[in-house]
Scaffold this active site. Structure first.
Site, PDB file in Angstrom:
ATOM      1  N   LYS A   1     -22.251  -1.345 -13.485  1.00  0.00           N
ATOM      2  CA  LYS A   1     -22.899  -2.046 -12.373  1.00  0.00           C
ATOM      3  C   LYS A   1     -23.144  -3.522 -12.625  1.00  0.00           C
ATOM      4  CE  LYS A   1     -25.382   1.743 -10.301  1.00  0.00           C
ATOM      5  NZ  LYS A   1     -26.715   2.270  -9.996  1.00  0.00           N
TER       6      LYS A   1
ATOM      7  N   GLY B   1     -31.100  -1.291 -25.896  1.00  0.00           N
ATOM      8  CA  GLY B   1     -31.999  -2.047 -25.012  1.00  0.00           C
ATOM      9  C   GLY B   1     -32.432  -3.362 -25.629  1.00  0.00           C
TER      10      GLY B   1
HETATM   11  P1  AMP Z   1     -22.941   0.333 -18.638  1.00  0.00           P
HETATM   12  O1  AMP Z   1     -23.946   1.310 -19.167  1.00  0.00           O
HETATM   13  O2  AMP Z   1     -23.399  -0.455 -17.459  1.00  0.00           O
HETATM   14  O3  AMP Z   1     -22.339  -0.521 -19.738  1.00  0.00           O
HETATM   15  O4  AMP Z   1     -21.775   1.198 -18.025  1.00  0.00           O
HETATM   16  C1  AMP Z   1     -20.969   2.003 -18.805  1.00  0.00           C
HETATM   17  C2  AMP Z   1     -20.313   3.002 -17.923  1.00  0.00           C
HETATM   18  O5  AMP Z   1     -19.470   2.351 -17.003  1.00  0.00           O
HETATM   19  C3  AMP Z   1     -19.458   3.969 -18.697  1.00  0.00           C
HETATM   20  O6  AMP Z   1     -20.051   5.229 -18.653  1.00  0.00           O
HETATM   21  C4  AMP Z   1     -18.120   3.952 -17.936  1.00  0.00           C
HETATM   22  O7  AMP Z   1     -17.630   5.236 -17.692  1.00  0.00           O
HETATM   23  C5  AMP Z   1     -18.485   3.277 -16.631  1.00  0.00           C
HETATM   24  N1  AMP Z   1     -17.332   2.615 -16.016  1.00  0.00           N
HETATM   25  C6  AMP Z   1     -16.515   1.716 -16.575  1.00  0.00           C
HETATM   26  N2  AMP Z   1     -15.544   1.379 -15.708  1.00  0.00           N
HETATM   27  C7  AMP Z   1     -15.720   2.083 -14.579  1.00  0.00           C
HETATM   28  C8  AMP Z   1     -15.039   2.180 -13.329  1.00  0.00           C
HETATM   29  N3  AMP Z   1     -13.941   1.470 -13.077  1.00  0.00           N
HETATM   30  N4  AMP Z   1     -15.550   3.016 -12.407  1.00  0.00           N
HETATM   31  C9  AMP Z   1     -16.650   3.730 -12.657  1.00  0.00           C
HETATM   32  N5  AMP Z   1     -17.343   3.678 -13.813  1.00  0.00           N
HETATM   33  C10 AMP Z   1     -16.893   2.867 -14.770  1.00  0.00           C
END
Ligand code: AMP
Length: 396
Positions: A197, A376
């Site tokens: 996100k 974190g």
């Molecule tokens: P974060 O915790 O914000 O670093 O997000 C990590 C997560 O983003 C991981 O679990 C990935 O599976 C997910 N992610 C990465 N690329 C995509 C994508 N194109 N669509 C959906 N989820 C994603």
């Protein structure tokens, strides 16, 4: 920055805040001792100088004093990892600790019971911190994983150790390494920001625009940028209410002379599972009903080219759904490019959440310069926040 080297621990007792919040299985055995290993250099430094160590930590989130959260379960593992006997006391303040310390030989190690058995710990209670402070001549904070919390044992306690407190080896190296990227990075500096996100990474992105030459945006969050630019992204992950923000980030980057690299192609599928049928699509023309779940081959090449030119690299967030092997190729290619650049002399830091998991899962942990231990806490450092656990020592 005060470190262990500023003190002579011989004949002294160090009160060390460690992060022994380790995972336990149903038999209450330690399943991953990374954090116990991580605090070892600090403890051994003090023991080797002839000091004694009182170790304090939290474990889990106890509501009362439930026995499954007792640090007694980890004493044997701590002793094995350190290679010295470790005594345990079933409290962290009061007479029991006083008695246990009376029996602790010079040069011994004592582990206190879970700090969070007392709600005062998380409340940052000054009296509780004072009661803990009785157990050491010098306070050492080596718990990076909780440095972003203003708890009694991580921050407040330092007020009782004016001039007599310092960072442990782990915490000091986390600080030094993040500063290498954020303040003293050799150019070109590249940040790879991926993950799900935009909203969870926005503060970091805004902050690092002042520190980097290149910003690679990948993963799920890239689609909000692509849609904001007028692209068709099918069913890909998007935060519609963040489109304006995405465009303003691109404008700010331009103003600051930061080159932004977005994906140009993506691995698309209609189903969110590892067996799904996939195709490659240009990033701006994903058909309806399809979603992009990984960086495409052209994107991998483009990102790798930027990384290979970089002298300082921050990797925060995967560029695909790496948990499924079908969609892990982009993140693996990125790890490979970072490893190659590191081999050629670049400094690479992997920090904050899922990128750490990805780097470990694909066995690149030893091929990058530094893998942060605090999810974190690292995120907050990258956001430019002053962590309470760090500020407390700097100000004491
Ligand atoms: P974060 O915790 O914000 O670093 O997000 C990590 C997560 O983003 C991981 O679990 C990935 O599976 C997910 N992610 C990465 N690329 C995509 C994508 N194109 N669509 C959906 N989820 C994603």
């Amino acid at each position: 920055m005060k470190t262990l080297n500023d003190f002579d621990f011989s004949g002294k007792r160090a009160l060390i805040r460690v992060d022994y919040n380790v995972p336990l299985n149903d038999e209450l055995e330690v399943t991953d001792n990374t954090r116990i290993e991580a605090a070892k250099p600090t403890i051994m430094h003090i023991l080797n100088q002839g000091g004694s160590c009182v170790l304090m930590s939290h474990l889990g989130r106890p509501k009362a004093k439930e026995s499954e959260f007792s640090l007694s379960h980890i004493v044997d593992t701590v002793s094995q990892v350190l290679g010295v006997p470790v005594a345990f006391v079933a409290d962290c303040i009061g007479d029991q600790v006083e008695n246990a310390l009376a029996q602790l030989p010079q040069g011994g190690v004592l582990l206190l019971e879970n700090l969070r058995y007392y709600p005062e710990e998380e409340q940052g209670d000054h009296e509780f911190a004072k009661a803990l402070s009785k157990w050491g001549d010098i306070y050492v904070n080596d718990a990076f994983g909780t440095a972003h919390r203003a708890h009694a044992s991580t921050a407040i306690i330092a007020e009782n150790f004016k001039g007599q407190c310092c960072f442990g080896t782990l915490l000091a190296s986390e600080i030094t390494n993040v500063n290498k990227v954020m303040h003293h990075g050799e150019a070109p500096v590249t940040a790879i920001i991926g993950g799900a996100k935009v909203s969870s990474k926005i503060t970091i992105i805004e902050r690092i625009l002042d520190s980097v030459d290149h910003l690679i945006i990948g993963g799920g969050m890239a689609f909000t940028f692509i849609k904001a630019q007028g692209g068709s992204i099918g069913n890909s992950l998007v935060e519609d209410d963040k489109q304006a923000l995405a465009l303003s980030i691109l404008d700010k980057a331009k103003e600051k002379g930061v080159r932004v690299h977005l994906p140009t192609d993506t691995v698309i599928t209609q189903e969110f599972n590892n067996q799904a049928y996939t195709e490659i699509a240009p990033i701006h023309t994903i058909p309806d009903e399809w979603m992009g779940l990984d960086a495409g081959p052209e994107t991998r090449k483009n990102f790798a080219a930027v990384i290979s030119q970089s002298k300082t690299i921050l990797f925060n967030g995967p560029v695909g759904v790496f948990e499924m092997s079908t969609f892990a190729h982009g993140t693996i290619a990125l790890c490979e490019a970072i490893a190659e650049a590191t081999k050629n002399g670049a400094f690479s830091l992997v920090g904050g959440g899922d990128s750490v998991a990805a780097v470990k899962q694909f066995n690149y942990g030893e091929k990058v310069s530094y893998v942060s231990t605090g999810g974190g806490a690292m995120l907050e450092m990258l956001e430019g926040k002053t962590l309470p656990g760090i500020a407390a020592i700097l100000n004491a």
